[in-house]
Enzyme design. Structure first.
Site, PDB file in Angstrom:
ATOM      1  N   TYR A  16       5.384  26.180   8.503  1.00  0.00           N
ATOM      2  CA  TYR A  16       3.939  26.320   8.724  1.00  0.00           C
ATOM      3  C   TYR A  16       3.174  25.258   7.925  1.00  0.00           C
ATOM      4  O   TYR A  16       2.316  24.559   8.460  1.00  0.00           O
ATOM      5  CB  TYR A  16       3.494  27.733   8.333  1.00  0.00           C
ATOM      6  CG  TYR A  16       2.050  28.035   8.682  1.00  0.00           C
ATOM      7  CD1 TYR A  16       1.691  28.384   9.976  1.00  0.00           C
ATOM      8  CD2 TYR A  16       1.047  27.959   7.721  1.00  0.00           C
ATOM      9  CE1 TYR A  16       0.368  28.658  10.304  1.00  0.00           C
ATOM     10  CE2 TYR A  16      -0.277  28.232   8.041  1.00  0.00           C
ATOM     11  CZ  TYR A  16      -0.614  28.581   9.334  1.00  0.00           C
ATOM     12  OH  TYR A  16      -1.931  28.844   9.656  1.00  0.00           O
ATOM     13  N   ILE A  26      -8.427  34.074   6.916  1.00  0.00           N
ATOM     14  CA  ILE A  26      -9.455  34.554   7.847  1.00  0.00           C
ATOM     15  C   ILE A  26      -8.979  35.867   8.468  1.00  0.00           C
ATOM     16  O   ILE A  26      -7.808  35.971   8.874  1.00  0.00           O
ATOM     17  CB  ILE A  26      -9.695  33.508   8.970  1.00  0.00           C
ATOM     18  CG1 ILE A  26      -9.940  32.090   8.385  1.00  0.00           C
ATOM     19  CG2 ILE A  26     -10.844  33.945   9.873  1.00  0.00           C
ATOM     20  CD1 ILE A  26     -11.145  31.944   7.479  1.00  0.00           C
TER      21      ILE A  26
HETATM   22  P1  NAP Z   1      -4.281  34.651  16.362  1.00  0.00           P
HETATM   23  O1  NAP Z   1      -5.289  35.729  16.221  1.00  0.00           O
HETATM   24  O2  NAP Z   1      -2.834  35.000  16.413  1.00  0.00           O
HETATM   25  O3  NAP Z   1      -4.670  33.788  17.658  1.00  0.00           O
HETATM   26  C1  NAP Z   1      -3.860  32.727  18.096  1.00  0.00           C
HETATM   27  C2  NAP Z   1      -3.744  32.770  19.609  1.00  0.00           C
HETATM   28  O4  NAP Z   1      -2.951  31.614  20.018  1.00  0.00           O
HETATM   29  C3  NAP Z   1      -2.992  34.013  20.100  1.00  0.00           C
HETATM   30  O5  NAP Z   1      -3.568  34.518  21.265  1.00  0.00           O
HETATM   31  C4  NAP Z   1      -1.614  33.451  20.343  1.00  0.00           C
HETATM   32  O6  NAP Z   1      -0.819  34.212  21.205  1.00  0.00           O
HETATM   33  C5  NAP Z   1      -1.957  32.096  20.921  1.00  0.00           C
HETATM   34  N1  NAP Z   1      -0.787  31.223  20.992  1.00  0.00           N
HETATM   35  C6  NAP Z   1       0.350  31.281  20.235  1.00  0.00           C
HETATM   36  N2  NAP Z   1       1.222  30.354  20.646  1.00  0.00           N
HETATM   37  C7  NAP Z   1       0.641  29.697  21.683  1.00  0.00           C
HETATM   38  C8  NAP Z   1       1.064  28.660  22.536  1.00  0.00           C
HETATM   39  N3  NAP Z   1       2.292  28.115  22.434  1.00  0.00           N
HETATM   40  N4  NAP Z   1       0.221  28.208  23.492  1.00  0.00           N
HETATM   41  C9  NAP Z   1      -1.011  28.768  23.621  1.00  0.00           C
HETATM   42  N5  NAP Z   1      -1.459  29.785  22.882  1.00  0.00           N
HETATM   43  C10 NAP Z   1      -0.639  30.242  21.907  1.00  0.00           C
HETATM   44  O7  NAP Z   1      -4.415  33.605  15.166  1.00  0.00           O
HETATM   45  P2  NAP Z   1      -5.676  33.011  14.373  1.00  0.00           P
HETATM   46  O8  NAP Z   1      -5.623  33.563  13.017  1.00  0.00           O
HETATM   47  O9  NAP Z   1      -6.914  33.090  15.199  1.00  0.00           O
HETATM   48  O10 NAP Z   1      -5.186  31.505  14.266  1.00  0.00           O
HETATM   49  C11 NAP Z   1      -5.711  30.454  15.060  1.00  0.00           C
HETATM   50  C12 NAP Z   1      -5.334  29.153  14.394  1.00  0.00           C
HETATM   51  O11 NAP Z   1      -5.885  29.131  13.078  1.00  0.00           O
HETATM   52  C13 NAP Z   1      -3.826  28.943  14.208  1.00  0.00           C
HETATM   53  O12 NAP Z   1      -3.515  27.588  14.427  1.00  0.00           O
HETATM   54  C14 NAP Z   1      -3.611  29.318  12.760  1.00  0.00           C
HETATM   55  O13 NAP Z   1      -2.472  28.684  12.229  1.00  0.00           O
HETATM   56  C15 NAP Z   1      -4.880  28.806  12.153  1.00  0.00           C
HETATM   57  N6  NAP Z   1      -5.226  29.393  10.863  1.00  0.00           N
HETATM   58  C16 NAP Z   1      -5.429  30.719  10.728  1.00  0.00           C
HETATM   59  C17 NAP Z   1      -5.763  31.231   9.494  1.00  0.00           C
HETATM   60  C18 NAP Z   1      -6.018  32.687   9.250  1.00  0.00           C
HETATM   61  O14 NAP Z   1      -6.119  33.094   8.078  1.00  0.00           O
HETATM   62  N7  NAP Z   1      -6.136  33.514  10.283  1.00  0.00           N
HETATM   63  C19 NAP Z   1      -5.879  30.375   8.380  1.00  0.00           C
HETATM   64  C20 NAP Z   1      -5.664  29.021   8.566  1.00  0.00           C
HETATM   65  C21 NAP Z   1      -5.348  28.526   9.812  1.00  0.00           C
HETATM   66  P3  NAP Z   1       0.329  35.169  20.547  1.00  0.00           P
HETATM   67  O15 NAP Z   1      -0.403  36.375  20.064  1.00  0.00           O
HETATM   68  O16 NAP Z   1       1.272  35.412  21.665  1.00  0.00           O
HETATM   69  O17 NAP Z   1       0.974  34.394  19.414  1.00  0.00           O
END
Ligand code: NAP
Length: 253
Positions: free
Chosen positions: A157, A190
């Site tokens: 990651y 987040i």
């Molecule tokens: P989330 O709620 O899991 O949303 C991510 C979405 O992307 C989900 O619907 C997921 O589906 C989908 N996804 C996964 N693999 C994919 C693929 N190959 N093609 C298209 N869509 C796909 O996560 P989030 O927290 O909003 O995260 C969004 C981004 O922010 C990510 O890149 C994460 O690394 C980054 N981020 C998050 C945080 C945090 O604290 N939340 C902090 C820093 C960075 P599935 O449910 O099937 O996986």
């Protein structure tokens, strides 16, 4: 800032949940037509419906960002539907399994790098030619504070998110003179379904995450979305190659 993206077309990957859903809604609020992409049909369709319910235009396209054929189809569908592509939030990502560098499996490494890093590159690969044809555009890639500092037991990651920052800088300088701005956001912790999965809803794990945050709380998806929309707006016209932290002070410690 309402109306800052009037008449524009915005694409959000991972738009069916969390940060992506919040940015899709924020793009719509600013006047953009929104293409919501996700592997999750239910979540993606729900985001598109939420946007339409606010009187704005949106379409959902199922796409796996780690597959070149899906991404190529996604961009061509976006352009066929709305004739152009002005803003792209390349945001889809996964956390992968938790294990130390020596214990991380090859399967986990490949999956995280394929979705998080290769996925962002593939999106830019197909977005940039369309933006060049239009003589402009703005791209925001979702990195993380895990791209700026190390976190134990998340080698793939952290490597993927650090890679996104370097990819962002590289693309930014390649296209800066041709009207395409490329930036990144680096969210702290987040409150999204991803983080809820990691904590398992357990208060002691959530308290550990809050303990990382000088702000004394988790961030909201909407707070990240505001930075994304601003980076895509003309207000950020001289901002290029920047990994913007939206992290409650986490990396300032
Ligand atoms: P989330 O709620 O899991 O949303 C991510 C979405 O992307 C989900 O619907 C997921 O589906 C989908 N996804 C996964 N693999 C994919 C693929 N190959 N093609 C298209 N869509 C796909 O996560 P989030 O927290 O909003 O995260 C969004 C981004 O922010 C990510 O890149 C994460 O690394 C980054 N981020 C998050 C945080 C945090 O604290 N939340 C902090 C820093 C960075 P599935 O449910 O099937 O996986």
């Amino acid at each position: 800032m309402a109306g800052s993206l009037e008449g524009k077309v915005a694409l959000v990957t991972g738009g069916g949940s969390g940060i992506g859903r919040a940015s899709a809604l924020a793009f719509a609020r600013e006047g953009a037509k929104v293409v919501v992409a996700d592997v999750q049909v239910k979540g993606g369709e729900e985001t598109a419906r939420m946007i339409k319910d606010t009187g704005h235009e949106a379409v959902f396209v199922k796409a796996d960002v780690s597959k070149a054929s899906d991404v190529e189809k996604l961009i061509s569908t976006a352009v066929r539907t709305y004739n152009r592509l002005d803003c792209a939030h390349n945001n889809a990502g996964i956390e992968g399994a938790s294990a130390s560098t020596a214990d991380c499996t090859e399967e986990n490494w490949d999956r995280v790098i394929d979705i998080n890093l290769k996925g962002v590159w593939l999106c830019m690969k197909y977005e940039i030619p369309q933006m060049l044809r239009q003589k402009g555009g703005a791209i925001v890639n979702t990195s993380s504070v895990a791209g700026l500092v190390g976190f134990r037991d998340m080698p793939a990651y952290c490597a993927s998110k650090g890679g996104i920052i370097q990819l962002t800088r590289t693309a930014a300088l390649e296209y800066a003179a041709r009207g395409i701005r490329v930036n990144a956001v680096c969210p702290g912790v987040i409150r999204t379904p991803m983080v809820e999965r990691v904590t398992g809803g357990k208060q002691e794990f959530e308290a550990q995450f809050i303990g990382l945050e000088p702000a004394g709380r988790l961030g909201t998806p909407e707070e990240v979305a505001e930075a994304v929309v601003w980076l895509c707006s003309d207000a950020a016209s001289f901002v290029m190659g920047h990994p913007m932290v939206v992290d409650g002070g986490l990396v300032s410690q």
